[in-house]
Design an enzyme around this catalytic site. Structure first.
Site, PDB file in Angstrom:
ATOM      1  N   ASP A 174       0.874  -1.173   0.000  1.00 21.82           N
ATOM      2  CA  ASP A 174       0.000   0.000   0.000  1.00 21.82           C
ATOM      3  C   ASP A 174       0.916   1.229   0.000  1.00 21.82           C
ATOM      4  OD1 ASP A 174      -2.226   1.751   0.597  1.00 21.82           O
ATOM      5  OD2 ASP A 174      -1.497   1.767   2.661  1.00 21.82           O
TER       6      ASP A 174
ATOM      7  N   ASP B  64      -0.152   5.096   0.876  1.00 14.65           N
ATOM      8  CA  ASP B  64      -0.380   6.126   1.902  1.00 14.65           C
ATOM      9  C   ASP B  64      -0.348   5.544   3.319  1.00 14.65           C
ATOM     10  OD1 ASP B  64      -0.841   7.442  -0.456  1.00 14.65           O
ATOM     11  OD2 ASP B  64      -2.707   8.375   0.170  1.00 14.65           O
TER      12      ASP B  64
HETATM   13 MG   LIG Z   1      -2.727   3.182   3.630  1.00  9.71          MG
END
Ligand SMILES: [Mg+2]
Length: 272
Positions: A70, A72
């Site tokens: 992932d 962010d």
């Molecule tokens: Mg995230």
């Protein structure tokens, strides 16, 4: 016999924890391994000693072929959409929705549509400002990617955020693949819409499966790392899941938990 990885080089700490759980200590080059006859309560140890400590999972690290992260709040320090919104003086409103979506309290796609709509009319110059002024790779991130390359493991970032950031990040730190949402732009301004399909939890899992198929890697040879509820589906497909400073739902699900150290503590698992 249970093998516990203590992600620390502090000899005194290793002794202290091993005595507490009646384990023997094995010193490795980057960490300690504790061998105990019974299952030690790792959550309690994490809280008490404020250190990362994990069971050695039943995953063959020598056969790992793909690492999907992932973006962010996992590979990078920020939620990009919240920082873009800051330039429209809407950060509190947008961040509140982001937080709820990451906790799993609302539908991801609906939350994205709602947040992107608030960005309508913003000059696209803010995207570059967010990248240059606010985005940092989290501690150990670049070291981990470099290490994975030496292991011939393919690397990818997948995000419910935006391609502007995943593409630039992939290029800057040498990730093989990236996928995210595309912000629609007209006359150098954000239209408040997303172009094409939304990268939600299911699309993240599909991306992981697609990369496995492309490289003839079995999904159980893949590692997925994330922090939010929209990472759970790709974690379910991967053979190994890692929670990085994650929301409760992810902490509960993942095989490995990183709460204190950098992303590169993952290297500890690869030592024979
Ligand atoms: Mg995230």
């Amino acid at each position: 016999m249970n093998t516990i990885i203590l992600h620390s080089q502090d000899q005194q700490l290793a002794t202290q924890i091993s005595e507490k759980i009646a384990a023997s200590v094995e010193e490795k080059s980057t960490h300690f391994r504790l061998h105990a006859d019974y299952s030690a309560p790792l959550d309690d140890l994490r809280d008490e000693f404020r250190v990362d400590i994990n069971y050695l999972p039943a995953f063959d690290f020598s056969k790992a072929g793909l690492f999907v992260s992932d973006m962010d709040s996992t590979l990078i320090n920020i939620e990009c959409i919240d920082e873009i919104a800051d330039f429209a003086h809407l950060k509190p409103q947008v961040a509140e929705i982001t937080e709820r979506a990451m906790q799993g309290g609302m539908d991801f796609s609906a939350s994205l549509i709602e947040r992107v709509a608030l960005l309508q009319g913003l000059d696209i110059a803010v995207l570059s400002r967010v990248y240059v002024e606010r985005l940092k790779v989290n501690k150990g991130g670049e070291a981990l990617i470099q290490f994975l390359k030496t292991q011939h493991i393919k690397t990818a970032v997948v995000s419910g955020g935006f391609t502007y950031f995943t593409q630039r990040l992939a290029q800057d730190i040498g990730l093989d693949y990236n996928r995210a949402n595309t912000l629609a732009i007209e006359d150098n301004r954000l239209t408040g819409k997303v172009k094409g399909g939304i990268i939600d939890a299911t699309a993240k899992a599909e991306f992981l499966a697609e990369l496995c198929a492309k490289h003839q890697i079995l999904p159980h040879q893949a590692i997925a790392i994330g922090d939010g509820a929209n990472d759970l589906e790709m974690m379910a497909v991967a053979g190994l899941s890692v929670a990085y400073r994650a929301k409760p739902a992810v902490l509960e699900y993942a095989d490995i938990v990183i709460n204190y150290g950098g992303l590169d503590i993952m290297v500890d698992f690869f030592e024979e």
